[in-house]
Design a protein around this motif. Structure first.
Motif, PDB file in Angstrom:
ATOM      1  N   VAL A 174       0.839  -1.178   0.000  1.00  0.00           N
ATOM      2  CA  VAL A 174       0.000   0.000   0.000  1.00  0.00           C
ATOM      3  C   VAL A 174       0.884   1.242   0.000  1.00  0.00           C
ATOM      4  N   THR A 183      16.274  -1.332   5.831  1.00  0.00           N
ATOM      5  CA  THR A 183      15.571  -2.491   6.365  1.00  0.00           C
ATOM      6  C   THR A 183      14.085  -2.178   6.584  1.00  0.00           C
ATOM      7  N   GLY A 184      13.231  -3.149   6.249  1.00  0.00           N
ATOM      8  CA  GLY A 184      11.798  -2.996   6.511  1.00  0.00           C
ATOM      9  C   GLY A 184      11.051  -2.084   5.557  1.00  0.00           C
ATOM     10  N   LYS A 233      11.345  -4.507   0.467  1.00  0.00           N
ATOM     11  CA  LYS A 233      12.081  -5.018  -0.692  1.00  0.00           C
ATOM     12  C   LYS A 233      11.560  -6.386  -1.126  1.00  0.00           C
ATOM     13  N   ARG A 245       8.152  -2.234   8.678  1.00  0.00           N
ATOM     14  CA  ARG A 245       8.102  -3.352   9.619  1.00  0.00           C
ATOM     15  C   ARG A 245       7.915  -2.829  11.044  1.00  0.00           C
TER      16      ARG A 245
HETATM   17  N1  LIG Z   1       4.058  -0.802   1.150  1.00  0.00           N
HETATM   18  C1  LIG Z   1       3.741  -1.741   2.058  1.00  0.00           C
HETATM   19  N2  LIG Z   1       2.455  -2.043   2.291  1.00  0.00           N
HETATM   20  C2  LIG Z   1       2.137  -2.974   3.201  1.00  0.00           C
HETATM   21  N3  LIG Z   1       3.010  -3.659   3.928  1.00  0.00           N
HETATM   22  C3  LIG Z   1       4.301  -3.406   3.757  1.00  0.00           C
HETATM   23  C4  LIG Z   1       4.741  -2.420   2.808  1.00  0.00           C
HETATM   24  N4  LIG Z   1       6.079  -2.372   2.845  1.00  0.00           N
HETATM   25  C5  LIG Z   1       6.466  -3.266   3.755  1.00  0.00           C
HETATM   26  N5  LIG Z   1       5.414  -3.899   4.308  1.00  0.00           N
HETATM   27  C6  LIG Z   1       5.458  -4.915   5.368  1.00  0.00           C
HETATM   28  O1  LIG Z   1       6.576  -4.611   6.186  1.00  0.00           O
HETATM   29  C7  LIG Z   1       7.319  -5.768   6.510  1.00  0.00           C
HETATM   30  C8  LIG Z   1       8.732  -5.654   5.958  1.00  0.00           C
HETATM   31  O2  LIG Z   1       8.713  -5.762   4.554  1.00  0.00           O
HETATM   32  P1  LIG Z   1       9.846  -6.577   3.745  1.00  0.00           P
HETATM   33  O3  LIG Z   1      10.160  -7.841   4.436  1.00  0.00           O
HETATM   34  O4  LIG Z   1       9.445  -6.640   2.320  1.00  0.00           O
HETATM   35  O5  LIG Z   1      11.043  -5.534   3.951  1.00  0.00           O
HETATM   36  P2  LIG Z   1      12.574  -5.624   3.507  1.00  0.00           P
HETATM   37  O6  LIG Z   1      12.884  -4.354   2.816  1.00  0.00           O
HETATM   38  O7  LIG Z   1      12.796  -6.893   2.741  1.00  0.00           O
HETATM   39  O8  LIG Z   1      13.332  -5.636   4.904  1.00  0.00           O
HETATM   40  P3  LIG Z   1      14.790  -6.276   5.306  1.00  0.00           P
HETATM   41  O9  LIG Z   1      15.848  -5.449   4.618  1.00  0.00           O
HETATM   42  O10 LIG Z   1      14.838  -6.099   6.777  1.00  0.00           O
HETATM   43  O11 LIG Z   1      14.764  -7.683   4.848  1.00  0.00           O
HETATM   44  C9  LIG Z   1       6.541  -6.923   5.930  1.00  0.00           C
HETATM   45  O12 LIG Z   1       5.689  -7.422   6.914  1.00  0.00           O
HETATM   46  C10 LIG Z   1       5.739  -6.307   4.808  1.00  0.00           C
HETATM   47  O13 LIG Z   1       4.568  -7.025   4.577  1.00  0.00           O
END
Ligand SMILES: Nc1ncnc2c1ncn2[C@@H]1O[C@H](COP(=O)(O)OP(=O)(O)OP(=O)(O)O)[C@@H](O)[C@H]1O
Ligand SMILES: [Mg+2]
Length: 450
Positions: free
Chosen positions: A141, A170-171, A174, A356
């Motif tokens: 979203v 992070t979070g 990605k 996150r």
């Molecule tokens: N735009 C978004 N809308 C809804 N939920 C989101 C959104 N962005 C992130 N999230 C939620 O936030 C959490 C972290 O997202 P994700 O694991 O994709 O992050 P990441 O960038 O891979 O973090 P890391 O570098 O720590 O691995 C997840 O639970 C994800 O569902």
């Protein structure tokens, strides 16, 4: 009965006369008004004189290369949708065209039905036909300018097989982006395989990725298929790519270049058809500069970069994310909502853990709140006391390169301007051309001026 005639005025730019004539005839049959021209100069002249709803543009033109026309148009802030067509279409040029702001890309020979469908698609997206931007896409979203750019980039690159490098703190989402690319691509019925490169020791990661044959090392009792083979026909997500050893980087580069894998201990290579999406929270350019990451692999991966903005640069998304976070709790407490002060507190926090952290903060606040209202006092301490928290640990999360501050300022201005580059340039007090150049420098994708 014939379907109602389509409407729209199309500028067709191609130096190949036969293609021009046949395509113009086809589009006129579909009901469009077509204005065919043979080169870049005529195209620019036509664009100055009249308004078009769509431009079909050949990539290679005498005089002015089609890519330069796209670039020039986007520089003027011209929002005419562009469908690039080329007989010399390589993935790289397609990606460059899309990056510069073309809306779609087709290789020659062009099938008439496909052309008709793509043209109708692009015209349906005309401003005014659909004016409210979507606020969610494949489970993500967001409605900030930064996230709308991400959705747009995902949609564009999903139509190709290009390698994607997703970066962001992070979070920031990605992994969600990687899944969204797979789910909106033609490979969606194929496998999606993911591996976290930081979680496995080098040797394990090697056999995990490439597989091994029986007896190739002590304990290799049988043949094992690696993730590259398992992802054949689909997508392989290499998470935390910045953490792999130099030795594995070299192995990976070979696979990406040759599109075939050799299991550990085997001399036979198996061709694989896999789109690779890689992600990292590290600054890979800096890893390259410090010789921890191979430059050639970096360029192989960085074909189409997508950068997720940190949450503190997209406060406009917070109310939507709050809604998404409360969806679970609403099943039993349908009237659960945030108080205005709680919402202001959420918007003021710097969110070092990004989405996150926000999701977790709301989950715990919903538990702490007895009634239907989440008050500021239900929020975790570090969210309520942003200043203390920033002083203690905020620095760790600052954007890592020297350009960080300017990039953030530009993103914030674009957000305030609702995505309009012209307005953002005004806010920043810089020329539009300067802004455009800086956006390219900082890898800020542009989705036109709307
Ligand atoms: N735009 C978004 N809308 C809804 N939920 C989101 C959104 N962005 C992130 N999230 C939620 O936030 C959490 C972290 O997202 P994700 O694991 O994709 O992050 P990441 O960038 O891979 O973090 P890391 O570098 O720590 O691995 C997840 O639970 C994800 O569902
Ligand atoms: Mg992740």
């Amino acid at each position: 009965m014939r379907p109602p005639a389509a409407t729209g005025r199309i500028l067709l730019v191609d130096d190949d006369r036969a293609f021009r004539v046949s395509t113009a005839a086809l589009l006129r049959q579909d009901g469009y008004e077509v204005h065919p021209v043979a080169d870049g100069e005529e195209a620019v002249a036509a664009l100055r004189q009249q308004r078009f709803d769509l431009m079909l543009l050949d990539l290679r033109l005498p005089g002015m290369n089609g890519l330069r026309i796209v670039e020039a148009l986007r520089l003027w802030g011209e929002g005419v949708p562009i469908l690039m067509i080329s007989g010399f279409g390589t993935v790289e040029t397609a990606v460059e065209a899309l990056h510069l702001g073309a809306d779609d890309f087709l290789g020659k020979p062009v099938e008439p039905e496909i052309l008709s469908a793509r043209v109708a698609d692009l015209l349906a997206r005309r401003p005014g036909v659909e004016s409210i931007p979507e606020s969610s896409f494949c489970g993500m979203v967001g409605r900030s300018a930064g996230m709308l750019e991400v959705f747009d980039a995902v949609r564009r690159v999903a139509a190709t097989d290009a390698t994607v490098l997703v970066t962001g703190e992070t979070g920031t989402g990605k992994e969600l982006v990687a899944r969204a690319i797979h789910d909106s691509s033609a490979r969606r019925r194929g496998p999606f395989q993911a591996v976290n490169c930081a979680s496995l020791a080098e040797g394990l990661l090697e056999t995990e990725l490439f597989g091994h044959v029986r007896g190739s090392f002590t304990g290799a009792v049988g043949d094992k298929q690696g993730l590259f083979e398992a992802a054949h026909g689909g997508t392989l997500f290499l998470d935390e790519i910045g953490d792999i050893s130099l030795n594995l980087q070299q192995r990976l580069l070979r696979v990406l270049q040759e599109r075939e894998v050799r299991r550990v201990g085997s001399v036979r290579a198996t061709p694989v058809d896999v789109r690779v999406v890689a992600a990292t929270r590290r600054d890979l350019r800096r890893e390259v500069a410090e010789e921890r990451f191979r430059e050639d692999l970096f360029y192989r991966l960085n074909v189409f970069p997508i950068t997720l903005p940190p949450l503190r640069e997209r406060a406009a998304d917070i109310p939507l994310l709050v809604e998404a976070a409360m969806a679970g709790a609403r099943r039993t407490r349908p009237r659960l909502a945030c108080s205005p002060l709680a919402m202001r507190t959420l918007r003021a926090h710097s969110w070092p853990g990004n989405v996150r952290e926000l999701m977790a903060a709301l989950e715990s606040a919903a538990i702490r709140a007895d009634g239907d209202r989440i008050e500021a006092q239900h929020l975790p301490l570090e969210v309520r006391a942003p200043l203390e928290h920033d002083a203690a640990g905020g620095d760790r999360y600052r954007v890592h390169d020297a350009h960080g501050d300017e990039r953030s300022t530009i993103l914030a201005a674009l957000e305030e301007a609702g995505g309009s580059r012209a307005r953002a340039a005004e806010i920043l007090g810089m020329g539009r051309t300067t802004l455009w150049r800086k956006m390219r420098l900082y890898d800020i994708a542009s989705n036109g001026d709307h």
